[in-house]
Design a protein around this motif. Structure first.
Motif, short mmCIF file in Angstrom:
data_model
loop_
_atom_site.label_atom_id
_atom_site.label_comp_id
_atom_site.label_asym_id
_atom_site.label_seq_id
_atom_site.Cartn_x
_atom_site.Cartn_y
_atom_site.Cartn_z
N MET A 122 1.04 -1.17 0.29
CA MET A 122 0.32 0.12 0.13
C MET A 122 0.90 1.22 -0.29
SD MET A 122 -3.49 -1.40 2.30
CE MET A 122 -4.05 1.07 2.75
N VAL A 123 0.67 1.79 -0.72
CA VAL A 123 1.03 3.27 -0.98
C VAL A 123 -0.32 4.62 0.20
CG1 VAL A 123 1.40 5.04 -2.38
CG2 VAL A 123 2.33 2.87 -2.95
N MET A 124 0.58 5.32 0.89
CA MET A 124 -0.19 6.54 1.90
C MET A 124 0.89 7.79 1.84
SD MET A 124 -1.72 4.21 4.98
CE MET A 124 0.01 3.14 5.61
N HIS A 125 -0.30 8.82 1.42
CA HIS A 125 0.94 9.95 1.65
C HIS A 125 0.49 11.19 1.86
CE1 HIS A 125 -1.43 11.58 -1.94
NE2 HIS A 125 -1.31 10.08 -2.64
N ALA A 126 0.67 11.85 2.36
CA ALA A 126 -0.19 13.48 3.45
C ALA A 126 0.69 14.21 3.08
CB ALA A 126 0.37 13.12 4.83
N ARG A 127 1.05 15.59 3.69
CA ARG A 127 1.08 16.83 3.42
C ARG A 127 2.48 17.31 2.86
NH1 ARG A 127 -3.10 16.03 5.51
NH2 ARG A 127 -3.15 14.89 3.86
N GLY A 128 2.72 16.28 3.33
CA GLY A 128 4.37 16.05 3.12
C GLY A 128 5.03 16.75 0.92
N ILE A 129 3.90 15.68 0.89
CA ILE A 129 4.24 15.49 -1.21
C ILE A 129 2.76 16.39 -2.46
CG2 ILE A 129 5.17 13.08 -0.54
CD1 ILE A 129 2.76 12.87 -2.55
#
Ligand code: SF4
Length: 747
Positions: free
Chosen positions: A318-325
């Protein structure tokens, strides 16, 4: 004195003051007469909690073990949330500013003034001379109401919400690639993934209880790849940390895709059956080698190859991302480059194979579904689509010609205020003087307004600039739903009435619309009636809530949308059979790397990035009033690598000046090896001269219109003792305490 007026008097009266006790203090003889199941008001995990009520006062809490997301867990913010309800700083009466001082007013006086001013401005300057700026820490009913209020109540095109500063790059990327804006998987899929690729997301601090699922995955033998310019508490727990230069994700992901292709790790069958656009994306990725990416990102090529192999060879992931990208002028492209990797390896649409964006605010997901976005109508419908406009006008009974056109993002709205195009503003549940970039310009916008109305339950830094402040409701004082980061709709229940003369937010907004003469569109007697209209207005849209009822949400402990019929169970996992584009396929997007809008140079040689800490929430308007939380992190600081600190002759704990092209601020240095030597970091929860947003760049992503909070050029200057400014609001006895505490335990 300026538009704020008598600041000392405002702060003395309305705080922030520190408070640590429940209503009537700590008592052992409490008789709890009501236990109200609800959810935490803060982040998008939306942990379940019970509020303990004695004689209409919230006097305690307990975590809920029956809610499957947190199962009895709460973080430091969650356990102290109830202390805001009867906080001495609560706004108890409408306030009208006269001669620089807020004076108590009756509701009739305040509302009549608001309506008279709005009518006057619209008569002189047109309907669009009033702007509406809303929030995503509200229930979904209120977010729906705010969109309708702007369009059908005021007839203005200018409405937007503070998710513009948070999730919109993810939303735009998801819409482009998948045709819908929602996390693809429930979190119960996380422990089933062999590999987690977590990018720009310090879950340990900003989404603490999500860690339950991450640790379960680890217990199952899973590995974590972390992409982050800082060695955050999350990165420290990872197996492989790619500590890239801020804003270089596209280069990194193109190179990972390059390795996946070269080593035949792409899922060709999935690509052929379920996607479009692979050939162009493949061709682009093949031109982007790990060696090239290493130069751009600062991550060694071997680590990039290792990460691509780990993710590419795993059967599940799974890939999860937030504000950093996402907080970048390339935010949407960053998101799309991660999605390219997901699609190329076919890791989506099945148990343990997935992708998700991690929201920030409690209702970050629900707040961007039902029409308070500048370009959006309920159900994730588009303001630009004639069929969508017709459907919503029918649902509202509004003549189509009365529905305004799409507006602009909040940063652009504030530009229009400076240009005199927007002359009046109504805001609910946000704090622009902390949270918008380049706040010196934001201040000019507020000071230039003819009339500003702020609805909130505490006097925020922004409310100080208002002409009228209307006391609204805390989260325990209203009923409704929110949607957590998974796409699970949960129920917020009312535990107490608003204190003093404060009112429920939805009542206030509806009352303004009625007094504006638009009462026929605003006949709601309760949040339930708003929700029932929302269900119809969203029906058939992407975010279809038609089949969701309050009873079903409580019975099932949450319902995942889309849920098109009352006998439909909801949709925890998306894309098992088709994506949401008309042909049922997902789209690849070939993305070239572009640097951030501002890159370091001789004058500003460092990259400034910003973010959050576990003890504070967003602009801090709630958490900077809770003593326990403030003790843990009383003030912002600037993280500096030891090499950089040595070059500048800066010691740990020393106050330094940080300067960008837009402003400067003074912060204690936190000298840590966990940050890149070319990068500095400042948390963003404070206002005035403690705000990192004095420095940040308001440059916008061209698609999502999110500002570039995560990368601007800056320099650090040593301050000689005699030049040290006095920081008026710093409390005695707290000097450098945040620095010491973070170094000893929190870092
Ligand atoms: Fe509240 Fe989020 Fe903490 Fe849960 S993890 S208690 S929702 S702030």
């Amino acid at each position: 004195m300026g538009k704020v007026g008598n600041l000392e008097k405002i702060v003395a009266e309305f705080g922030p003051h520190l408070h640590d006790e429940p209503y009537e203090g700590w008592r052992a003889d409490r008789v709890i007469d009501k236990v109200v199941p609800t959810h935490c008001p803060y982040c998008g995990v939306q942990c379940g909690m019970n509020l303990l009520v004695e004689r209409d006062h919230v006097v305690g809490f307990e975590p809920r073990y029956d809610f499957p997301v947190n199962e009895g867990r709460l973080c430091p913010k969650g356990v102290t949330a109830y202390l805001q309800v009867h906080h001495p700083d609560r706004l108890l009466h409408p306030l009208i500013k006269r001669n620089g001082t807020f004076e108590r007013a009756t509701w009739d006086e305040a509302l009549d003034l608001v309506v008279a001013k709005f009518k006057e401005l619209q008569a002189k300057h047109g309907k669009d001379s009033i702007g509406v700026y809303s929030g995503s820490s509200l229930t979904t009913e209120k977010t729906y109401l705010m969109g309708k209020f702007a369009r059908a109540g005021l007839g203005t095109r200018y409405v937007d919400y503070n998710g513009r500063l948070c999730m919109v790059s993810a939303a735009a990327g998801n819409n482009k690639a998948f045709g819908i804006d929602r996390a693809a998987n429930p979190w119960s899929d996380i422990p089933l993934a062999e590999v987690l690729l977590i990018a720009g997301a310090n879950c340990a601090e900003t989404f603490p209880v999500l860690n339950k699922f991450l640790w379960q995955q680890r217990d199952n033998g899973g590995v974590w790849i972390i992409v982050d310019p800082r060695e955050t508490p999350t990165a420290r727990q990872g197996d492989l940390h790619l500590q890239l230069r801020p804003g270089t994700d596209v280069a990194l992901l193109n190179a990972m895709l390059h390795v996946v292709i070269q080593e035949r790790l792409a899922d060709e069958a999935f690509i052929a059956a379920r996607t479009n656009g692979w050939a162009e994306t493949r061709e682009l990725a093949l031109r982007h080698t790990p060696q090239l990416a290493a130069e751009i990102t600062g991550v060694p090529a071997e680590k990039i190859v290792q990460a691509a192999r780990l993710y590419g060879r795993a059967k599940t992931g799974m890939v999860m991302h937030a504000r950093g990208i996402e907080h970048h002028t390339n935010g949407v492209n960053n998101v799309l480059s991660y999605i390219n990797l997901v699609l190329a390896t076919g890791k989506i649409g099945a148990a343990g194979r997935g992708y998700g964006t991690i929201t920030g605010q409690g209702n970050g997901q629900g707040g961007r579904e039902h029409g308070q976005k500048a370009d959006q109508l309920p159900g994730q419908r588009s303001m630009l689509n004639p069929e969508h406009r017709r459907y919503v006008c029918d649902a509202w009974g509004l003549p189509e010609e009365e529905l305004p056109q799409a507006g602009v993002s909040v940063v652009e709205m504030f530009g229009k205020m400076r240009a005199g195009e927007i002359r009046g503003l109504l805001s609910l549940c946000n704090n622009v003087m902390v949270s918008l970039p380049d706040i010196n310009e934001v201040r000019r916008s507020l000071e230039g307004l003819d009339f500003y109305v702020n609805i909130d339950f505490f006097m925020s830094e922004s409310a100080r600039y208002a002409d009228v402040v209307l006391p609204g409701s805390a989260w325990s004082e209203d009923e409704g739903v929110t949607c957590n980061s998974e796409g699970r709709v949960v129920k917020i229940n009312k535990a107490n009435d608003p204190p003093g003369e404060a009112k429920e937010d939805w009542w206030i907004v509806q009352e303004i619309a009625r007094r504006m003469g638009r009462g026929k569109y605003f006949t709601f007697n309760s949040p339930r009636e708003i929700f029932d209209e929302l269900r119809v207005a969203s029906r058939g849209g992407n975010a279809d809530y038609y089949g969701i009822t309050y009873e079903k949400v409580e019975r099932q402990n949450g319902v995942f949308w889309p849920c098109p019929a009352e006998d439909h169970p909801g949709t925890p996992r998306l894309f098992e059979e088709r994506f949401n584009h008309p042909d049922g396929k997902a789209k690849f997007h070939p993305i070239e790397y572009n640097p951030p809008a501002e890159v370091p140079d001789e004058e500003f040689p460092l990259i400034l990035t910003s973010g959050r800490v576990v003890y504070q929430y967003l602009s801090g308007n709630q958490t900077r009033r809770i003593g326990f939380l403030v003790q843990q992190c009383p003030e912002p600081y600037v993280e500096i690598h030891p090499e950089t600190a040595a070059r500048l002759n800066v010691s740990d704990g020393e106050r330094v000046k940080v300067v960008s092209r837009r402003g400067e601020g003074v912060f204690p240095a936190l000298v840590v090896r966990t940050i890149r030597p070319d990068t500095i970091f400042i948390p963003y929860h404070w206002g005035e001269q403690l705000a990192v947003n004095q420095l940040t760049n308001p440059a916008l992503d061209p698609v999502s219109k999110i500002p570039e909070f995560k990368a601007c050029a800056a320099r650090v200057e040593k301050i000689h003792a005699r030049a040290l400014p006095l920081l008026g609001r710093r409390r005695r006895g707290t000097e450098s305490s945040s620095v010491t505490r973070l170094r000893d335990g929190g870092q």
